[in-house]
Scaffold this motif. Structure first.
Motif, PDB file in Angstrom:
ATOM      1  N   LEU A 227       0.834  -1.192   0.000  1.00 59.64           N
ATOM      2  CA  LEU A 227       0.000   0.000   0.000  1.00 59.64           C
ATOM      3  C   LEU A 227       0.874   1.249   0.000  1.00 59.64           C
ATOM      4  O   LEU A 227       1.984   1.241   0.527  1.00 59.64           O
TER       5      LEU A 227
ATOM      6  N   GLN B 155      -2.608   5.255   1.495  1.00 53.56           N
ATOM      7  CA  GLN B 155      -3.477   4.092   1.665  1.00 53.56           C
ATOM      8  C   GLN B 155      -3.267   3.435   3.029  1.00 53.56           C
ATOM      9  O   GLN B 155      -4.222   3.010   3.682  1.00 53.56           O
ATOM     10  N   THR B 156      -2.014   3.363   3.452  1.00 51.05           N
ATOM     11  CA  THR B 156      -1.704   2.779   4.756  1.00 51.05           C
ATOM     12  C   THR B 156      -2.298   3.633   5.872  1.00 51.05           C
ATOM     13  O   THR B 156      -2.876   3.110   6.832  1.00 51.05           O
TER      14      THR B 156
END
Length: 202
Positions: free
Chosen positions: A180, A184-185
């Motif tokens: 990711l 996104q993380t």
């Protein structure tokens, strides 16, 4: 002549003290760099001395032995981590996650490297234990409004859940293993934290 000598002596002592401090920092910089590059049991004082521009005798005189050198470097690194993660407002979940991501993006892989070495060196083991305790305390501070009461099994379980979600291994699974992006993380962590941080306990 006496007055001249008296005015110069503090200057000389101050310059000597600054030089000694700079030498110590250079040695700690060198051993830290080398630690990230190779297994701890392969690190030699000769290499540390060469990289820091001093003799082995200087390293030994300043720190005693390799174990004490590792302990000093680990202690300095621990202080840097604490300073970097100290600025968090209780209840600001987005801010806490951003703070955490800043730290992991910069140091996450190195933290994982350190944890892989903790059984080899008492100094590293001590630093890892301190890091786990600090991480728990950081979570308790960052998410204080969402933790029930001061004691009890519910609080203990909730704290453990928050500590796990914010752990470096969770970052590793999301960021490194799953590939990711940082954003996104960060979003994934916020989503994982949401069930525990939507409302403060009454």
């Amino acid at each position: 002549m006496k007055m001249v000598g008296e005015t110069r002596r503090p200057y000389r002592m101050g310059a000597r003290s600054e030089s000694a401090a700079a030498t110590g920092e250079a040695i700690l910089d060198a051993v830290t760099e080398i630690f990230w590059e190779q297994p701890s049991d392969q690190i030699r004082l000769e290499e540390v001395a060469a990289r820091s521009g001093v003799t082995v005798q200087t390293v030994i005189r300043r720190f005693g032995n390799k174990e004490k050198l590792f302990a000093a470097a680990a202690g300095r690194q621990s202080e840097k981590v604490r300073e970097a993660r100290a600025h968090v407002t209780p209840g600001d979940v987005a801010g806490a996650v951003a703070n955490l991501m800043d730290h992991y993006e910069l140091m996450g892989s190195r933290v994982l490297r350190m944890l892989a070495e903790e059984e080899r060196l008492p100094a590293i083991k001590g630093l890892a234990d301190e890091g786990r305790l600090f991480h728990r305390q950081w979570c308790e501070q960052a998410f204080a409004p969402f933790l029930p009461g001061r004691r009890g099994s519910v609080r203990t379980r909730r704290t453990a859940q928050l500590v796990t979600i914010c752990d470096v291994y969770t970052w590793k699974l999301l960021r490194l293993d799953s590939g990711l992006s940082r954003s996104q993380t960060e979003q994934a962590l916020l989503e994982m934290l949401a069930p525990f941080t939507m409302n403060a306990p009454s």
